[in-house]
Design an enzyme around this catalytic site. Sequence first.
Site, PDB file in Angstrom:
ATOM      1  N   ARG A 154      10.520  19.111  29.290  1.00  0.00           N
ATOM      2  CA  ARG A 154      11.214  20.319  28.806  1.00  0.00           C
ATOM      3  C   ARG A 154      10.367  21.582  29.015  1.00  0.00           C
ATOM      4  NH1 ARG A 154      15.339  21.879  24.773  1.00  0.00           N
ATOM      5  NH2 ARG A 154      14.552  23.504  23.410  1.00  0.00           N
ATOM      6  N   ILE A 164      17.938  28.198  25.893  1.00  0.00           N
ATOM      7  CA  ILE A 164      17.966  26.758  26.110  1.00  0.00           C
ATOM      8  C   ILE A 164      18.219  26.175  24.711  1.00  0.00           C
ATOM      9  CG2 ILE A 164      15.416  26.680  25.912  1.00  0.00           C
ATOM     10  CD1 ILE A 164      15.310  24.245  27.623  1.00  0.00           C
ATOM     11  N   SER A 165      19.148  25.226  24.603  1.00  0.00           N
ATOM     12  CA  SER A 165      19.527  24.713  23.292  1.00  0.00           C
ATOM     13  C   SER A 165      18.381  23.949  22.631  1.00  0.00           C
ATOM     14  CB  SER A 165      20.723  23.764  23.418  1.00  0.00           C
ATOM     15  OG  SER A 165      21.797  24.406  24.040  1.00  0.00           O
ATOM     16  N   GLN A 166      18.475  23.879  21.296  1.00  0.00           N
ATOM     17  CA  GLN A 166      17.545  23.078  20.491  1.00  0.00           C
ATOM     18  C   GLN A 166      17.613  21.611  20.984  1.00  0.00           C
ATOM     19  OE1 GLN A 166      19.333  22.857  16.679  1.00  0.00           O
ATOM     20  NE2 GLN A 166      17.536  22.026  15.644  1.00  0.00           N
TER      21      GLN A 166
END
Length: 243
Positions: free
Chosen positions: A65, A91-93
Amino acid sequence: MLTKFHLREIAIFLPVFLPFLILANCNKEEALDYEKARRRMVENQLKARGVKDKKVLEAMGKVPRHLFVPEDIRHLAYADRPLPIGEGQTISQPYIVALMTECLSLKGNEKVLEIGTGSGYQAAVLAELVDSIFTIEIIEDLAMRARKTLSKVGYTNVFVKVGDGYFGWPEHAPFDGIIVTCAPESIPQPLIDQLSEGGRMVIPVGDYYQMLKLILKENGRLIEKEIIPVLFVPMKGEIRKGD
Ligand code: SAH
């Protein structure tokens, strides 16, 4: 035994190679730190909140990530939060990525469409799990960056297109899974049309108040389930009739 000649060689080459040796070692340590952070993320953020799909947990434990976030905030890559990726987007959790991926109940031979490529991270997680990913991003700079990151990390089964994801990607339809990572006010009809029989779509719907929904297409009919309230960036695009 070290001869004078050897000592002279060492004296010449050590200053040349030492910085490389140190750098290689630092990179190794850094990679190990990220791996540890990723393992902690899987335990404390995903398993602890009830994500069970082994393959999803494995994929999240594998995808680097930190390579999908801007360099200056790389140290935050595995934190329990969304992060800015430029152009006002995020960017999503990690938990939301895992939850949405789990909702698709993937077995491995599916073709998946993603709307909202962003950093490319969600596409990378999907690429670990299925045959091919088609992903659409409306902001050209983000699409180009994601394409570069995905190929640098080694994904060859992700196809990135610049465009308005509202209309899907009819040339490659139908899709066994559709994942939408920006929020439209209502479910776009083209995406419903491009979902295969028995397919699953996971999508946040709403403006101020958004609900993450899971849509199943069974015998030509749609079954809608509400998952959890969420907060995604809105789906952009030209004003569309009926929206
Ligand atoms: N899945 C991404 C997170 C994306 S954030 C990741 O893993 O990083 C949502 C993205 O949707 C943003 O990059 C935004 O530019 C994009 N987006 C917004 N409206 C869109 C549209 N109509 N079509 C395609 N992408 C869109």
